[in-house]
Scaffold this motif. Structure first.
Motif, PDB file in Angstrom:
ATOM      1  N   GLU A  98      -7.012   2.020   6.420  1.00  0.00           N
ATOM      2  CA  GLU A  98      -6.504   3.395   6.561  1.00  0.00           C
ATOM      3  C   GLU A  98      -4.983   3.437   6.386  1.00  0.00           C
ATOM      4  OE1 GLU A  98      -9.890   5.326   9.566  1.00  0.00           O
ATOM      5  OE2 GLU A  98      -8.037   4.471  10.395  1.00  0.00           O
ATOM      6  N   LEU A  99      -4.282   2.451   6.903  1.00  0.00           N
ATOM      7  CA  LEU A  99      -2.820   2.401   6.755  1.00  0.00           C
ATOM      8  C   LEU A  99      -2.431   2.156   5.296  1.00  0.00           C
ATOM      9  CD1 LEU A  99      -1.822   0.299   9.907  1.00  0.00           C
ATOM     10  CD2 LEU A  99      -1.679   2.777   9.609  1.00  0.00           C
ATOM     11  N   LYS A 100      -3.133   1.255   4.629  1.00  0.00           N
ATOM     12  CA  LYS A 100      -2.827   0.968   3.223  1.00  0.00           C
ATOM     13  C   LYS A 100      -3.014   2.196   2.343  1.00  0.00           C
ATOM     14  CE  LYS A 100      -3.584  -4.002   2.575  1.00  0.00           C
ATOM     15  NZ  LYS A 100      -4.374  -5.021   1.844  1.00  0.00           N
ATOM     16  N   ASN A 101      -4.050   2.969   2.635  1.00  0.00           N
ATOM     17  CA  ASN A 101      -4.328   4.167   1.841  1.00  0.00           C
ATOM     18  C   ASN A 101      -3.533   5.380   2.324  1.00  0.00           C
ATOM     19  OD1 ASN A 101      -6.219   2.700   0.374  1.00  0.00           O
ATOM     20  ND2 ASN A 101      -7.944   3.340   1.679  1.00  0.00           N
ATOM     21  N   ASP A 102      -2.783   5.196   3.416  1.00  0.00           N
ATOM     22  CA  ASP A 102      -2.027   6.282   4.048  1.00  0.00           C
ATOM     23  C   ASP A 102      -2.969   7.416   4.448  1.00  0.00           C
ATOM     24  OD1 ASP A 102       0.212   7.475   5.096  1.00  0.00           O
ATOM     25  OD2 ASP A 102       0.725   8.516   3.238  1.00  0.00           O
ATOM     26  N   ASP A 103      -4.146   7.027   4.960  1.00  0.00           N
ATOM     27  CA  ASP A 103      -5.103   8.000   5.475  1.00  0.00           C
ATOM     28  C   ASP A 103      -4.814   8.267   6.938  1.00  0.00           C
ATOM     29  OD1 ASP A 103      -6.451   8.062   3.040  1.00  0.00           O
ATOM     30  OD2 ASP A 103      -7.807   6.410   3.591  1.00  0.00           O
ATOM     31  N   MET A 128       6.281  -6.466  20.219  1.00  0.00           N
ATOM     32  CA  MET A 128       6.137  -6.356  18.766  1.00  0.00           C
ATOM     33  C   MET A 128       5.292  -5.126  18.446  1.00  0.00           C
ATOM     34  SD  MET A 128       5.347 -10.382  18.117  1.00  0.00           S
ATOM     35  CE  MET A 128       4.641 -10.491  19.770  1.00  0.00           C
ATOM     36  N   MET A 129       5.757  -4.350  17.468  1.00  0.00           N
ATOM     37  CA  MET A 129       5.045  -3.139  17.070  1.00  0.00           C
ATOM     38  C   MET A 129       5.109  -2.971  15.560  1.00  0.00           C
ATOM     39  SD  MET A 129       6.488  -0.414  19.853  1.00  0.00           S
ATOM     40  CE  MET A 129       6.614  -0.856  21.591  1.00  0.00           C
ATOM     41  N   ILE A 130       4.056  -2.390  15.016  1.00  0.00           N
ATOM     42  CA  ILE A 130       4.051  -1.973  13.608  1.00  0.00           C
ATOM     43  C   ILE A 130       4.161  -0.457  13.591  1.00  0.00           C
ATOM     44  CG2 ILE A 130       2.718  -1.801  11.485  1.00  0.00           C
ATOM     45  CD1 ILE A 130       1.386  -4.447  12.186  1.00  0.00           C
ATOM     46  N   LEU A 131       5.143   0.072  12.868  1.00  0.00           N
ATOM     47  CA  LEU A 131       5.299   1.520  12.687  1.00  0.00           C
ATOM     48  C   LEU A 131       5.003   1.851  11.239  1.00  0.00           C
ATOM     49  CD1 LEU A 131       6.197   4.353  13.686  1.00  0.00           C
ATOM     50  CD2 LEU A 131       8.517   3.727  12.972  1.00  0.00           C
ATOM     51  N   HIS A 132       3.979   2.673  11.025  1.00  0.00           N
ATOM     52  CA  HIS A 132       3.633   3.122   9.670  1.00  0.00           C
ATOM     53  C   HIS A 132       4.068   4.568   9.497  1.00  0.00           C
ATOM     54  CE1 HIS A 132       1.290   3.697   5.973  1.00  0.00           C
ATOM     55  NE2 HIS A 132       0.953   4.876   6.486  1.00  0.00           N
ATOM     56  N   THR A 133       4.778   4.842   8.408  1.00  0.00           N
ATOM     57  CA  THR A 133       5.185   6.214   8.093  1.00  0.00           C
ATOM     58  C   THR A 133       4.597   6.604   6.741  1.00  0.00           C
ATOM     59  OG1 THR A 133       7.235   5.534   6.964  1.00  0.00           O
ATOM     60  CG2 THR A 133       7.355   5.912   9.338  1.00  0.00           C
ATOM     61  N   GLY A 134       4.123   7.841   6.649  1.00  0.00           N
ATOM     62  CA  GLY A 134       3.529   8.311   5.400  1.00  0.00           C
ATOM     63  C   GLY A 134       3.277   9.801   5.438  1.00  0.00           C
ATOM     64  N   GLY A 186       0.829  -1.198   0.000  1.00  0.00           N
ATOM     65  CA  GLY A 186       0.000   0.000   0.000  1.00  0.00           C
ATOM     66  C   GLY A 186       0.862   1.245   0.000  1.00  0.00           C
ATOM     67  N   GLU A 187       0.297   2.363   0.369  1.00  0.00           N
ATOM     68  CA  GLU A 187       1.025   3.625   0.436  1.00  0.00           C
ATOM     69  C   GLU A 187       1.831   3.690   1.747  1.00  0.00           C
ATOM     70  OE1 GLU A 187       1.076   5.810  -2.014  1.00  0.00           O
ATOM     71  OE2 GLU A 187      -0.302   4.577  -3.203  1.00  0.00           O
ATOM     72  N   GLY A 188       2.891   4.450   1.723  1.00  0.00           N
ATOM     73  CA  GLY A 188       3.709   4.589   2.923  1.00  0.00           C
ATOM     74  C   GLY A 188       4.626   3.394   3.145  1.00  0.00           C
ATOM     75  N   THR A 189       5.262   3.362   4.317  1.00  0.00           N
ATOM     76  CA  THR A 189       6.209   2.301   4.671  1.00  0.00           C
ATOM     77  C   THR A 189       5.832   1.714   6.021  1.00  0.00           C
ATOM     78  OG1 THR A 189       7.978   3.473   3.493  1.00  0.00           O
ATOM     79  CG2 THR A 189       8.646   1.750   5.029  1.00  0.00           C
ATOM     80  N   ASN A 190       5.900   0.376   6.100  1.00  0.00           N
ATOM     81  CA  ASN A 190       5.550  -0.320   7.337  1.00  0.00           C
ATOM     82  C   ASN A 190       6.754  -1.097   7.881  1.00  0.00           C
ATOM     83  OD1 ASN A 190       2.679   0.384   7.219  1.00  0.00           O
ATOM     84  ND2 ASN A 190       2.574  -1.060   5.502  1.00  0.00           N
ATOM     85  N   TYR A 191       7.082  -0.839   9.142  1.00  0.00           N
ATOM     86  CA  TYR A 191       8.172  -1.536   9.826  1.00  0.00           C
ATOM     87  C   TYR A 191       7.584  -2.453  10.897  1.00  0.00           C
ATOM     88  CZ  TYR A 191      11.047   2.383   8.064  1.00  0.00           C
ATOM     89  OH  TYR A 191      11.672   3.328   7.291  1.00  0.00           O
ATOM     90  N   LEU A 192       8.125  -3.657  11.007  1.00  0.00           N
ATOM     91  CA  LEU A 192       7.805  -4.514  12.150  1.00  0.00           C
ATOM     92  C   LEU A 192       8.986  -4.425  13.109  1.00  0.00           C
ATOM     93  CD1 LEU A 192       5.945  -6.530  13.552  1.00  0.00           C
ATOM     94  CD2 LEU A 192       7.133  -8.383  12.338  1.00  0.00           C
TER      95      LEU A 192
END
Length: 426
Positions: free
Chosen positions: A414-419, A187-193, A150-156
């Protein structure tokens, strides 16, 4: 041979004083013809020399400290002047002049060039040094059946309970125990966008399905059987690759990067940065983690920090409260690392980078810029420019935390669309 100057003879010697004169009067001083330095005057007829004694300027005295032996005789040697040249010394016309004024424009130019060169060389050298220290051990290409990006970047981001490299004394001081192998402690997911950063904690006791996967070592494919277990069991079963596969399967969110840090590395980073200031909301005392804190703002060292993020038995919400403390602390740590007092101080920056890079395990595609972007995003979360939450939970199943499927689906979309994230967690 006539010794007299040209045009003169023994018969035109004025009044006859001098050689061969019968007069008792002494011979008057003779005037030597001046010799010009430089070009020889043109020859030819000209006015005859004046007779001796007529219009002759007064000659320097030889007995009053002047003349040939004194300063009055301008021979050019008493001042270092060389006639006919423009050499050094303080001769006529140069008296009182100092050294030439410095060319400040040129000096500033070369100083700037030198400073820029040093900065470039240092930056390039630091980059290659840091890049060589990254432990790129996780191969995400082994993960199968991945969701679309999706949009943005996801880190585990994973905190493991690895004791690798720790002495018995360190295990005792850090209250880690001596269990073999390693498991996930957080464990955490960090989304940047473009709409800010979002940090989502995944409780280790989350109820998840283990999907089909390819063994990280054997390369053998293991079909999914619908088996449910705790999320941290996936890591214990086949390491980072299966953990990524399990998170992606249960959320539908593609993970771009993986970052893991062990107990010892976490404590070393905190000590290298000089401790982390954090506001503890309540008194905490936990013998298992070694936590013993009073409520209020305080600076924790490495040992105390590890005890704080591992505590769960002394908290009312157990693992859910622990994940909130972990989010809070990691954001504060990232903020501390990114301060000018750390970044601009080589005596603090390099030990911090060394401690972090030595203990981090990342995926093979992770670069230093990706890592820096992750830290800045975590810093923004602590600064109020991002969002932090736990994965939404609806209850429990067999002692495991059951995710709220409706909220999780909306959050992932929302994360996939970077909303901007509107979903709230527990």
């Amino acid at each position: 041979m006539n010794d007299w100057p040209e045009g003169w003879s023994g018969d035109n010697r004025g009044s006859g004083y001098g050689r061969g004169s019968a007069s008792a009067r002494p011979e008057s001083a003779r005037v030597m013809r001046q010799v010009r330095r430089g070009a020889t005057p043109p020859s030819g007829p000209g006015p005859s020399a004046p007779p001796y004694g007529a219009g002759v300027p007064q000659q320097p005295s030889y007995t009053d400290g002047q003349g040939y032996g004194g300063d009055g005789y301008d021979s050019g040697y008493n001042t270092g002047q060389v006639y006919g040249g423009s050499g050094g010394g303080q001769g006529p016309g140069r008296q009182g002049q100092g050294r030439p004024a410095p060319n400040w424009r040129r000096r500033i130019k070369w100083t700037a060039i030198t400073v820029v060169t040093v900065l470039v060389v240092t930056t390039v050298g630091t980059y290659f040094w840091a890049d060589s220290k990254l432990n790129r051990e996780v191969d995400l290409s082994k993960v199968i059946e991945r969701p679309e990006a999706g949009e943005g970047t996801n880190y585990l981001i994973v905190g493991s309970d690895s004791r690798e490299g720790m002495t018995d004394e360190q295990k005792k001081d850090l209250h880690t125990g001596s269990a073999e192998g390693k498991r996930t402690d957080s464990m955490m997911i960090l989304h940047t966008g473009d709409n800010g950063s979002t940090l989502i904690s995944l409780p280790r006791d989350s109820d998840v399905e283990i999907p089909s996967f390819v063994g990280s070592e054997s390369g053998k494919k293991y079909p999914g059987t619908g088996r449910h277990t705790k999320l941290n069991a996936a890591y214990a079963e086949d390491g980072p690759e299966l953990l990524v596969r399990t998170v992606e399967h249960n959320t539908g969110l593609r993970l771009d990067h993986y970052v893991e840090i062990g107990f010892a590395g976490f404590a070393n980073i905190v000590d290298a940065v000089g401790g982390v200031e954090i506001d503890i909301p309540q008194d905490i005392k936990d013998k298992k983690s070694g936590a013993d804190f009073k409520k209020g703002k305080q600076t924790l060292n490495g040992e105390e920090s590890l005890a704080f993020v591992r505590t769960r038995y002394a908290l009312p919400g157990s693992d859910l409260d622990r994940t909130k403390n972990q989010q809070k602390f990691l954001s504060a740590l990232a903020s501390q690392v990114a301060t000018p007092s750390t970044v601009l101080n080589p005596f603090k920056l390099y030990p911090t980078m060394g401690a972090g890079l030595d203990s981090l395990v990342v995926d093979k595609d992770m670069g230093l810029f990706d890592l820096a972007s992750m830290f800045w995003a975590m810093k923004s979360v602590s600064g109020g420019d991002g969002t932090s939450l736990n994965m939404p939970v609806s209850g429990s199943v067999g002692g495991n935390l059951k995710w709220d499927d409706t909220k999780v689906k909306k959050l992932v979309q929302e994360l996939k669309n970077d909303d901007k994230v509107t979903v709230s967690g527990n």
